[in-house]
Design a protein around this motif. Structure first.
Motif, PDB file in Angstrom:
ATOM      1  N   SER A  67      56.263 -45.738  80.570  1.00 40.29           N
ATOM      2  CA  SER A  67      57.179 -44.787  81.212  1.00 40.29           C
ATOM      3  C   SER A  67      57.219 -43.445  80.496  1.00 40.29           C
ATOM      4  CB  SER A  67      58.589 -45.377  81.255  1.00 40.29           C
ATOM      5  OG  SER A  67      59.071 -45.614  79.941  1.00 40.29           O
ATOM      6  N   ILE A  72      54.797 -41.207  85.674  1.00 37.57           N
ATOM      7  CA  ILE A  72      55.917 -42.127  85.456  1.00 37.57           C
ATOM      8  C   ILE A  72      56.999 -41.442  84.634  1.00 37.57           C
ATOM      9  CG2 ILE A  72      56.619 -44.353  84.522  1.00 37.57           C
ATOM     10  CD1 ILE A  72      54.832 -44.607  86.887  1.00 37.57           C
ATOM     11  N   LEU A 121      57.521 -44.886  92.531  1.00 36.30           N
ATOM     12  CA  LEU A 121      56.714 -45.038  91.327  1.00 36.30           C
ATOM     13  C   LEU A 121      56.113 -46.434  91.230  1.00 36.30           C
ATOM     14  CD1 LEU A 121      58.922 -43.177  88.688  1.00 36.30           C
ATOM     15  CD2 LEU A 121      56.810 -42.357  89.738  1.00 36.30           C
TER      16      LEU A 121
END
Length: 391
Positions: A67, A72, A121
């Motif tokens: 992440s 992301i 995502l």
């Protein structure tokens, strides 16, 4: 997308995201406590559920891909901003003012943004897994349908808002559970990362108990009854920490890591998603109860050392919070290990049986009952119970 399969630890960026979640939890306690009522307790629970499942969705995402890089990270930063805005308006979540942008509607827009970004995502991360993408498309149906009563509730306000938001959660959670059972969707790749993120969330929630002590004390922190309540609050937090991290948490993490893929996904969804929620909810309610105890003692310097009896909502938050936390542990173990010690269920019953006494005792004594129960449960489990090793 960079996969997370080789990453066992949470990244600093993920911890940064969790700090915003901490702020939201603080805001929920503030919302329920000014003043505490059964209505505010119920509405606070709705807000907690909205935030918990939103935050949890990003745990699943970060378990699939890092992440802290690329798209992301950019999407998670957007989600972080949405979560922060939602947290800012939580104290006004049921207040509407003519001629101004309504806080409930702002909260809904922020929440929808949070969920939509996660779905987009995750769909991109699953580009090479058609089965997961199919499951995600099915999962998106109840999630999006649940936004309709959220928006309508924000426009109506009051009791109608409460009802419609409860309906929204039922559609969202119930629909997702059905979709997961039939079509699948979320896939767990890294058990160690997943359990660590939830453990950190529990520590964060425990920190709210300590923050609540300072909030309730205000400038009366040197008053002896307030100091006594503060020390009891610290002791209760230590007990909550030990009751999870000494045996329950490690046993569940081992079970998660050692389970085959389908069972591992079930433990992650049912154990860390639902049973874990009971513990988080219990901590938040208990923190609210502690805040009310300390505030009562701080505002009654001329009264008795132990203060006046708490009102029913504060007593329910205090004792009910302890009961929820204690109930979440055996349920969590049952999901992970298919077994749980009977004594843990007995502790839940004891917390509920003490509730009527807590209503009639002075505030400090009512809190002392809860802390005594937690101390006994902690001592018993330290001496008498150890989870069986996983084969």
């Amino acid at each position: 997308m960079p996969a997370s399969a080789g990453i066992d630890r949470a990244s600093p960026f993920e911890l940064f995201f969790d700090l915003v979640f901490v702020f939201a939890l603080t805001q929920i306690i503030a919302f329920m406590g000014h003043p505490p009522s059964f209505t505010s307790l119920a509405r606070g629970l709705l807000l907690l559920l909205l935030l918990w499942f939103s935050w949890g969705a990003y745990i699943w995402l970060s378990n699939q891909a890092r992440s802290d890089v690329g798209l992301i990270q950019a999407g998670t930063l957007l989600a972080m901003a949405a979560l922060f805005v939602a947290a800012l308006v939580i104290p006004e979540a049921w207040r509407t003012e003519a001629g101004s942008m309504r806080a409930p509607l702002i909260l809904v827009v922020a929440y929808v943004t949070l969920r939509a970004v996660q779905l987009a995502l995750y769909y991109r991360v699953a580009a090479h897994d058609p089965a997961v993408r199919t499951g995600l498309r099915v999962l998106a149906i109840p999630i999006v349908l649940a936004w309709i009563p959220l928006v309508l509730g924000a426009l109506y306000g009051g009791s109608v808002q409460t009802l419609l938001w409860a309906v929204s959660l039922l559609v969202d959670i119930g629909g997702q559970r059905l979709a997961l059972a039939v079509f699948g969707g979320w896939r767990l790749r890294n058990p160690g990362h997943f359990s660590e993120r939830h453990n950190l969330a529990l520590i964060i929630a425990l920190g709210e108990s300590l923050i609540s002590i300072g909030t309730g004390a205000g400038k009366a922190v040197t008053h002896p009854p307030v100091l006594a309540a503060a020390l009891l609050g610290l002791l209760s937090t230590v007990c909550l920490w030990r009751l999870y991290f000494e045996n329950v948490g490690p046993a569940a993490a081992r079970a998660l890591a050692g389970a085959p893929a389908p069972q591992r996904d079930r433990i992650a969804a049912d154990g860390y998603g639902l049973a874990y929620l009971l513990m988080i909810t219990g901590i938040i309610y208990l923190a609210l109860g502690i805040e009310q105890v300390v505030a009562d003692l701080a505002e009654n310097r001329s009264g008795g050392f132990a203060g006046e009896p708490l009102d029913w909502p504060s007593v329910v938050a205090l004792h009910g919070g302890a009961a929820l936390y204690l109930a979440g542990r055996p349920l969590f173990l049952w999901v992970a290990l298919r077994s749980a010690p009977r004594a843990q269920f007995g502790a839940v019953g004891a917390a509920l049986l003490l509730l009527p006494a807590g209503r009639h005792l002075p505030a400090l004594a009512a809190f002392g009952l809860v802390v005594a129960l937690l101390v006994v449960a902690t001592g018993y489990e330290r001496v008498r119970w150890r989870p069986a090793p996983q084969s």
